[in-house]
Design a protein around this motif. Structure first.
Motif, PDB file in Angstrom:
ATOM      1  N   ALA A  41      16.113  22.166 -16.484  1.00  0.00           N
ATOM      2  CA  ALA A  41      15.912  21.177 -15.437  1.00  0.00           C
ATOM      3  C   ALA A  41      17.148  20.315 -15.250  1.00  0.00           C
ATOM      4  CB  ALA A  41      14.710  20.285 -15.766  1.00  0.00           C
ATOM      5  N   GLU A  70       9.914  21.168 -10.624  1.00  0.00           N
ATOM      6  CA  GLU A  70      10.645  20.680 -11.786  1.00  0.00           C
ATOM      7  C   GLU A  70       9.903  19.583 -12.552  1.00  0.00           C
ATOM      8  OE1 GLU A  70      15.300  21.138 -12.209  1.00  0.00           O
ATOM      9  OE2 GLU A  70      14.772  19.378 -11.038  1.00  0.00           O
ATOM     10  N   THR A  80      13.261  26.394 -11.633  1.00  0.00           N
ATOM     11  CA  THR A  80      12.946  26.305 -10.202  1.00  0.00           C
ATOM     12  C   THR A  80      13.746  27.300  -9.371  1.00  0.00           C
ATOM     13  OG1 THR A  80      14.618  24.571  -9.931  1.00  0.00           O
ATOM     14  CG2 THR A  80      12.356  23.859 -10.322  1.00  0.00           C
ATOM     15  N   SER A 119      10.125  28.458  -9.507  1.00  0.00           N
ATOM     16  CA  SER A 119       9.007  27.509  -9.622  1.00  0.00           C
ATOM     17  C   SER A 119       7.657  28.181  -9.845  1.00  0.00           C
ATOM     18  CB  SER A 119       8.943  26.609  -8.370  1.00  0.00           C
ATOM     19  OG  SER A 119      10.137  25.898  -8.198  1.00  0.00           O
TER      20      SER A 119
END
Length: 326
Positions: A89, A72, A33, A67
């Motif tokens: 993550a 996520e 992300t 992202s």
């Protein structure tokens, strides 16, 4: 014959990265992300360079930051299904999936970043990896998520009372929601990518995260007050899809494990440098950092959270093991 582990079943057309991937027998697509330059992104890129070198060009890792492959929670699900090969993550989104991650996501469970490292790099980390394996994810290593603290657009937070009634974004995790309730604030779970606009438009008053995320996300532009309460020192995970993993030879699996573990100290070194850089950057941009804070009232307020999530013999044993780790 060239074998490529694909994202969404397609090879990206055009561009240098697609051309480089075409030269490899196996291309592993990794989701993150965070933006380019962020420690997690650069650590996985370093890992990819090592994998390519050690496999003599057979295996490549292609990192998709910011992202690009989804927020996520979505990236995690796609990795479980083998649509994405790898994911970096936070533990937060796993809290409702892998029970062991709830314990290491509890507020103030770790005394320091060093304590967290010792816990996650040892037998407890191996135990938690078994929990991930039950959900089709093979752990390659545990990264740093830093110390998460509160920031907002309204006023400096110097005590628990300053949080009362405020609306804070949290990750989509029951532990985080209950933590905010225990502090008298209102939790609003939402994807990371929606936080900036939600603070800007007043949907929420603030959020909680580490200093590099506060900086690189631009959140410091719309939430000028950051308090170093450090309520969470949360590990992050680098994991590969079991489906993608099973397509690799035992030798390539061993190589990926070796280089994944080697990327952990690289990430941590990058992380420490980034924290110092981000702290200086946000202050220069006009953010106010509250450093002198008594954490004990915050710790005391977490009693109902621990009562709820540390209720089974297994959970109590894990908490005792963590606290006993030097």
């Amino acid at each position: 014959m060239t074998r490529t582990l694909l994202v969404c079943g397609t090879i990206l057309a055009g561009g240098a990265s697609a051309a480089a991937a075409a030269d490899c027998e196996v291309t592993l697509r990794s989701a993150d992300t965070h933006p380019n330059g962020y420690p997690t992104v650069e650590a996985v890129r370093w890992m990819g360079e090592q994998v390519k070198e050690k496999s003599q060009g057979r295996i490549c890792v292609e990192v998709f930051p910011a992202s690009e492959l989804g927020e996520e929670k979505d990236a995690i699900e796609q990795t479980q299904f083998g649509v994405i090969d790898m994911v970096r993550a936070s533990f937060g989104p796993f809290n409702n999936l892998v029970p062991e991650t709830q314990i290491v996501s509890l507020p103030y469970i770790f005394r320091s970043a060093e304590h967290m490292h010792h816990v996650m790099d040892g037998p407890i980390g191996e135990q938690i990896a078994q929990g991930f394996a039950q959900h089709d994810l093979v752990v390659l290593g545990y990264y740093d998520g830093g110390a998460r603290s509160f920031y907002n657009s309204k006023h400096p937070i110097k005590s628990v009372d300053d949080l009362k009634g405020m609306k804070f974004r949290v990750m989509q995790s029951d532990v985080f929601v209950d933590m905010m309730s225990a502090l008298g604030a209102n939790a609003t779970p939402m994807p990371y990518g929606e936080v900036y606009s939600s603070i800007q438009t007043g949907v929420i008053d603030g959020a909680e995260n580490n200093q590099p995320s506060y900086d690189t996300s631009g959140h410091a532009e719309v939430a000028k007050f950051y308090t170093l309460d450090e309520h969470l020192i949360m590990p992050e995970v680098l994991a590969v899809s079991k489906i993608s993993w099973d397509k690799l030879s035992p030798e390539d699996q061993a190589l990926l494990k070796e280089v994944g573990a080697a990327s952990v100290p690289v990430m941590r070194e990058l992380w420490n440098a980034k924290v110092a850089e981000s702290e200086a950057a946000v202050e220069e941009g006009g953010a106010e950092i509250v450093r002198d804070i008594d954490k004990q009232p915050f710790i005391d307020a977490m009693a109902p959270v621990y009562e709820k999530y540390v209720s089974t013999p297994e959970a109590k044993e894990l908490v005792e093991k963590i606290r006993a780790t030097e």
